[in-house]
Motif scaffolding. Structure first.
Motif, mmCIF file in Angstrom:
data_model
loop_
_atom_site.group_PDB
_atom_site.id
_atom_site.type_symbol
_atom_site.label_atom_id
_atom_site.label_comp_id
_atom_site.label_asym_id
_atom_site.label_seq_id
_atom_site.Cartn_x
_atom_site.Cartn_y
_atom_site.Cartn_z
ATOM 1 N N UNK A 1 -119.596 22.113 -21.497
ATOM 2 C CA UNK A 1 -119.029 23.071 -20.985
ATOM 3 C C UNK A 1 -119.608 23.148 -19.209
ATOM 4 N N UNK A 2 -120.885 22.703 -19.134
ATOM 5 C CA UNK A 2 -122.037 22.876 -18.239
ATOM 6 C C UNK A 2 -121.133 22.064 -16.960
ATOM 7 N N UNK A 3 -121.227 20.947 -17.473
ATOM 8 C CA UNK A 3 -120.496 20.242 -16.591
ATOM 9 C C UNK A 3 -119.320 20.514 -16.147
ATOM 10 N N UNK A 4 -118.267 21.206 -16.590
ATOM 11 C CA UNK A 4 -116.922 21.646 -15.841
ATOM 12 C C UNK A 4 -117.338 22.851 -15.209
ATOM 13 N N UNK A 5 -117.755 23.691 -15.865
ATOM 14 C CA UNK A 5 -118.326 24.982 -14.910
ATOM 15 C C UNK A 5 -118.752 24.711 -13.726
ATOM 16 N N UNK A 6 -119.578 23.582 -13.354
ATOM 17 C CA UNK A 6 -120.506 23.654 -12.367
ATOM 18 C C UNK A 6 -119.357 23.111 -11.472
ATOM 19 N N UNK A 7 -118.682 21.718 -11.985
ATOM 20 C CA UNK A 7 -117.649 20.835 -10.938
ATOM 21 C C UNK A 7 -115.870 21.521 -10.778
ATOM 22 N N UNK B 1 -112.984 24.221 -10.047
ATOM 23 C CA UNK B 1 -112.988 25.055 -9.162
ATOM 24 C C UNK B 1 -113.371 26.564 -9.605
ATOM 25 N N UNK B 2 -113.575 26.799 -10.691
ATOM 26 C CA UNK B 2 -113.596 28.926 -11.317
ATOM 27 C C UNK B 2 -114.031 27.650 -12.481
ATOM 28 N N UNK B 3 -114.478 28.810 -13.503
ATOM 29 C CA UNK B 3 -114.886 28.990 -14.694
ATOM 30 C C UNK B 3 -113.416 28.928 -15.555
ATOM 31 N N UNK B 4 -112.759 29.667 -14.910
ATOM 32 C CA UNK B 4 -110.942 29.714 -15.737
ATOM 33 C C UNK B 4 -110.428 28.506 -16.168
ATOM 34 N N UNK C 1 -110.199 22.751 -23.580
ATOM 35 C CA UNK C 1 -108.774 23.231 -24.247
ATOM 36 C C UNK C 1 -108.190 21.689 -24.088
ATOM 37 N N UNK C 2 -108.001 21.141 -23.053
ATOM 38 C CA UNK C 2 -107.253 19.889 -23.290
ATOM 39 C C UNK C 2 -108.383 18.824 -23.735
ATOM 40 N N UNK C 3 -110.191 19.146 -23.678
ATOM 41 C CA UNK C 3 -110.993 17.518 -23.735
ATOM 42 C C UNK C 3 -111.070 18.087 -25.523
ATOM 43 N N UNK C 4 -111.053 19.599 -25.528
ATOM 44 C CA UNK C 4 -111.603 19.865 -27.493
ATOM 45 C C UNK C 4 -109.955 20.016 -27.874
ATOM 46 N N UNK C 5 -109.202 20.452 -27.763
ATOM 47 C CA UNK C 5 -108.386 22.007 -27.879
ATOM 48 C C UNK C 5 -108.586 23.170 -28.511
ATOM 49 N N UNK C 6 -110.109 22.898 -27.960
ATOM 50 C CA UNK C 6 -110.453 24.499 -27.944
ATOM 51 C C UNK C 6 -111.267 24.773 -27.029
ATOM 52 N N UNK C 7 -111.746 26.173 -26.655
ATOM 53 C CA UNK C 7 -112.551 26.125 -25.562
ATOM 54 C C UNK C 7 -113.074 28.193 -25.761
ATOM 55 N N UNK C 8 -114.508 28.841 -25.947
ATOM 56 C CA UNK C 8 -114.701 29.099 -25.587
ATOM 57 C C UNK C 8 -114.423 30.067 -24.025
ATOM 58 N N UNK C 9 -114.842 31.555 -23.813
ATOM 59 C CA UNK C 9 -114.140 32.291 -22.832
ATOM 60 C C UNK C 9 -114.696 31.744 -21.510
ATOM 61 N N UNK C 10 -113.801 32.187 -20.534
ATOM 62 C CA UNK C 10 -114.261 31.352 -19.189
ATOM 63 C C UNK C 10 -116.052 32.284 -18.643
ATOM 64 N N UNK C 11 -116.000 33.540 -19.525
ATOM 65 C CA UNK C 11 -116.780 33.881 -19.066
ATOM 66 C C UNK C 11 -118.126 33.364 -20.393
#
Length: 347
Positions: free
Chosen positions: A117-123, A125-128, A135-145
């Protein structure tokens, strides 16, 4: 302590062939793999919980039965049940399973998933966007916030670790034991970052300057063998921070001491873009003999300004600089300045 043994049930899948394509088959296989993986995780956790119960010291902890827990993992979200124990004279419950496997109290996401999550959030264009990729990688995700807060928390943990390492070096608790360098190169720069609205209100300003530093001891071949001449930096380290220039340069020098042994190097070259916070702190933190080098872009810009944008003279000066005839280049620039041409600026 016994080994854990579990059995994985066979999976039967029924798929309609009509209109079926490879992407759909791949998605089915991925989801089934995740589902099996989640089942394996739960079975292992519950079996370890059984083993811990049998091995615990009797009479000190009272078994209060099983309680459910949700945990976000790389395979998706799981819910498992583990035993809660009450310790005499203490508030709350103890969960021996979590203590056994290194899960922190109230931890809701596995460490490996937090890193993703940290790597994706950092790299991203936005947290959304990071939320969608999760969701694509894991099948589920926490909220962007939640991902955003996770990135901030991960950064704070890295910062705390760096501060602890810097403290050790500063207080002579850790000494450089690597190879000594002929030359150590240090480069520093800063870039502005706009803040979100909430952060603007808290900090009472529109943005902050992120300072970045890199250190290395030269260049080496990127590939072993072959005819390619591609190079990479040797002994590279990086450091970044949001702090005053003097504080940043001190920390950069301390990390440089740990990674490259700056104090033992025969020569230290510090590169920058002309910023005062870099130039004014070189002697204090990199030694009296440290050399300041203005980066090529800002050097060329300063030459243009000094020469009044005289293309012919500019080519002549640049030729002297590239040929490392620096003394002659300075003499020519000083002559031009004395003649009253161009902006009277110090390089």
């Amino acid at each position: 302590m016994r080994n854990i043994a579990i059995s994985v049930p066979a999976v039967k899948i029924e798929i309609k062939r009509e209109g079926l394509n490879f992407d759909q088959i791949e998605e089915i296989a991925v989801e089934v793999s995740r589902e099996i993986g989640r089942g394996v995780l739960i079975r292992i956790l519950e079996e370890i919980d059984n083993e811990v119960m049998r091995e615990r010291t009797r009479g000190k902890l009272e078994n209060k039965g099983k309680k459910g827990k949700y945990l976000g993992t790389r395979l998706g979200d799981i819910r498992y049940r583990r035993r809660a124990y009450k310790e005499e004279g203490k508030k709350g419950y103890r969960y021996l399973l979590e203590e056994e496997i290194g899960l922190k109290k109230n931890q809701r996401v596995s460490s490996s998933r937090k890193k993703i999550e940290a790597m994706l959030g950092f790299n991203s264009r936005g947290y959304r966007e990071a939320e969608g990729l999760m969701k694509e990688l894991v099948g589920s995700s926490r909220s962007h916030e939640s991902i955003r807060k996770g990135v901030i928390k991960e950064g704070e943990e890295i910062k705390r670790h760096e501060e602890a390492e810097i403290w050790k070096i500063k207080n002579l608790k850790e000494e450089y034991k690597g190879e000594e360098s002929e030359v150590v190169y240090i480069e520093a720069d800063g870039t502005g970052l706009k803040l979100q609205k909430g952060e603007k209100r808290r900090r009472r300003r529109k943005g902050v300057e992120i300072k970045l530093g890199i250190g290395y001891r030269g260049w080496e071949d990127r590939y072993k063998g072959g005819k390619k001449q591609t190079k990479k930096l040797k002994g590279k380290f990086i450091y970044g921070g949001i702090e005053r220039g003097e504080e940043f340069m001190e920390k950069l020098s301390l990390i440089g001491e740990k990674e490259l042994g700056i104090s033992k190097a025969k020569e230290v070259v510090v590169g920058g873009d002309g910023a005062e916070w870099i130039k004014n702190n070189i002697k204090n933190y990199f030694g009296i003999g440290a050399i300041y080098s203005l980066c090529r872009y800002h050097l060329n810009r300063a030459i243009k300004r000094a020469l009044g944008y005289d293309k012919e003279k500019e080519r002549e000066i640049n030729g002297l600089v590239k040929g490392e005839r620096i003394g002659e280049a300075i003499e020519e620039i000083e002559k031009e300045i004395k003649r009253g041409r161009g902006e009277k600026k110090k390089l």
